[in-house]
Design an enzyme around this catalytic site. Sequence first.
Site, PDB file in Angstrom:
ATOM      1  N   ASP A  96       0.885  -1.169   0.000  1.00 36.68           N
ATOM      2  CA  ASP A  96       0.000   0.000   0.000  1.00 36.68           C
ATOM      3  C   ASP A  96       0.927   1.224   0.000  1.00 36.68           C
ATOM      4  O   ASP A  96       2.096   1.108   0.375  1.00 36.68           O
ATOM      5  CB  ASP A  96      -0.867  -0.026   1.262  1.00 36.68           C
ATOM      6  CG  ASP A  96      -1.668   1.251   1.443  1.00 36.68           C
ATOM      7  OD1 ASP A  96      -2.350   1.656   0.494  1.00 36.68           O
ATOM      8  OD2 ASP A  96      -1.568   1.848   2.532  1.00 36.68           O
ATOM      9  N   ASP A 118      -1.474  -0.770   5.988  1.00 36.24           N
ATOM     10  CA  ASP A 118      -1.659  -0.241   7.343  1.00 36.24           C
ATOM     11  C   ASP A 118      -3.074   0.244   7.636  1.00 36.24           C
ATOM     12  O   ASP A 118      -3.421   0.448   8.787  1.00 36.24           O
ATOM     13  CB  ASP A 118      -0.702   0.936   7.567  1.00 36.24           C
ATOM     14  CG  ASP A 118      -1.121   2.167   6.787  1.00 36.24           C
ATOM     15  OD1 ASP A 118      -1.166   3.256   7.371  1.00 36.24           O
ATOM     16  OD2 ASP A 118      -1.423   2.038   5.588  1.00 36.24           O
ATOM     17  N   ASP A 150      -7.186  -1.769   4.020  1.00 34.32           N
ATOM     18  CA  ASP A 150      -6.226  -2.798   3.594  1.00 34.32           C
ATOM     19  C   ASP A 150      -6.561  -4.173   4.176  1.00 34.32           C
ATOM     20  O   ASP A 150      -5.991  -5.178   3.744  1.00 34.32           O
ATOM     21  CB  ASP A 150      -4.802  -2.422   4.029  1.00 34.32           C
ATOM     22  CG  ASP A 150      -4.277  -1.203   3.281  1.00 34.32           C
ATOM     23  OD1 ASP A 150      -4.665  -1.023   2.113  1.00 34.32           O
ATOM     24  OD2 ASP A 150      -3.494  -0.440   3.871  1.00 34.32           O
TER      25      ASP A 150
END
Length: 622
Positions: free
Chosen positions: A322, A515, A519
């Site tokens: 991410d 995080d 996600d």
Amino acid sequence: MNKKQKKVLIRILVSAALMVILTLLPLDGYLRLGLFLIPYLIIGYDILKKALKGIKNKQVFDENFLMAVATVGAILLGEYTEGVAVMLFYQIGEWFQSYAVGKSRRNISDLMDIRPDYANVEREGRLEKVDPDEVEIGTVIVVQPGEKIPIDGVIVEGKATLNTSALTGESLPREANVGDEVISGCINMTGVLKIQTIREFGESTVSKILDLVENSSSKKSRSENFISKFARYYTPAVCYGALALAVLPPLVRLFILQMPAQWGSWIYRSLTFLVISCPCALVISIPLSFFAGIGGASNAGVLVKGSNYLETLSKTKYVVFDKTGTLTKGIFEVSGVHHNKVEEAKILEYAALAESFSNHPISRSLKNAYGRPVDQSRVTDVEEISGNGVIAKVDGETVAAGNDKLMKRLGISFMECHHAGTVVHIAVNGEYAGHILISDEVKEHSKEAIQALKKAGIKQTVMLTGDARKAAVQVAEKIGVDQVYSELLPADKVAKVEELLERKGEKEKLAFVGDGINDAPVLSRADIGVAMGALGSDAAIEAADIVLMDDDPLKMVKAIKIAKKCLRIVYENIYFAIGIKVICLILGAVGIANMWLAIFADVGVMVIAVLNAIRALFVKNL
């Protein structure tokens, strides 16, 4: 060394001394047998007891049974020294194994020291120590110098330097001031802090970490399952094999070859066969290797939820990241207001109020840029559209704040931004009012982490983000990511990961590092999910298989290296133990190997395998 280990060590030394003395003395007959039984029972009474208990519980075939049969048989054959020696060296091996497990357990116990014993609550002008479980959300607690922060919270008064080494594995202290969020388990090194709790103790970082580590060994890896299944079939097989070796050759010699049966010689060979066959090295060293690997990783600030995840991580060839909060700091700042048709301050006011109910980093940056307290009573009819933005009524006017997709969705023409960064377009009552440019900073070690991953054998690194294409490409080029996908909704991220999963080889694994709350689905879908533990959301940490405690992407490289080292040690032990066993079993069956070689094959291999397993603890320089 604990009391139990000291007692076993004393028994080993006493029986070893007695065995040497009795071997040197000119003894014979029943006197020799009686005297040799003393060191034998001193060193082996517990093994004999366990063997009898196993027979009573109908769980006959284990290493205790093998040791009991082999040593009692040797003594009945008159090989007193060898009988005592087999039991003695077996106990030495067990002592080494106990010491090794204790060492790796102490490594994890060091982490347990982060558990707070109490929380200071101010009542009637004085501090009162209470159980952290009894502290409610919103309570102001006091943390004095030298004390652990017991519960996650926000500093409302004071400033201090925090020691986070127990959580992150890093010795560098962290400065904390009013307004900063602090997590439980850190040690306050300087200054008195007043902290308003934002979670209950059971939901705090320290509780979750302890839960992860305490339960990590409950999830067995494929290698451990292999050992368990192997021992289940292997032990009865060698017992029946030893029985056949003791009975069949003498019968063949006696009735077919018309030769003396030589019962004593063949029984000795079968007992030697039993001693050699004991699978202690495998049964002990494989779980110990994983346990040591998990302990070493936790000390380095990498929490692994189970040994099966270490095995999967060692086979990782694709790493998907991410962007925001993972490769970048996630600390957004407004860097400009462009193409605005109303005053800059008014645009920021509209944006801050419209986003006032969101806790997203971008929303926080807008509120910070506004610079004044946000009066949420001025805001009504808030509608948040995932991956697009927010629509709300501010002072009765309809304000839309979001990305290009939101403007297109509402049919509002907008101006493109020529600068790299996150762009928040603002429309008031259906009319375009301008856009706000927000920039995020790349983490210090992101580029280094990507380079190190490639050196560690990772085939491809990928970045997924909901951010604009221009901002995503800029970050990807800066840090050297192989592939980037931008403007993705949470569902799009899952779809992209599934696409990558289909492309990879059957034995290759894919890891996703993230995080945020959005996600969590991707972390669950990937072969291995890795969450940032310091600033990561609870949902992400819950969904992940591995947690990086200090949010440093370079720790991902360390996690992979730890996993590879651990698995390398596991397979070294498997090949070494089985290889030596097979060679010695063949030599024992044909009469070349005696009881002393059997002792090496059993105890020696176990000690070497256990000492090799301990290497998994040492991960600092990886």
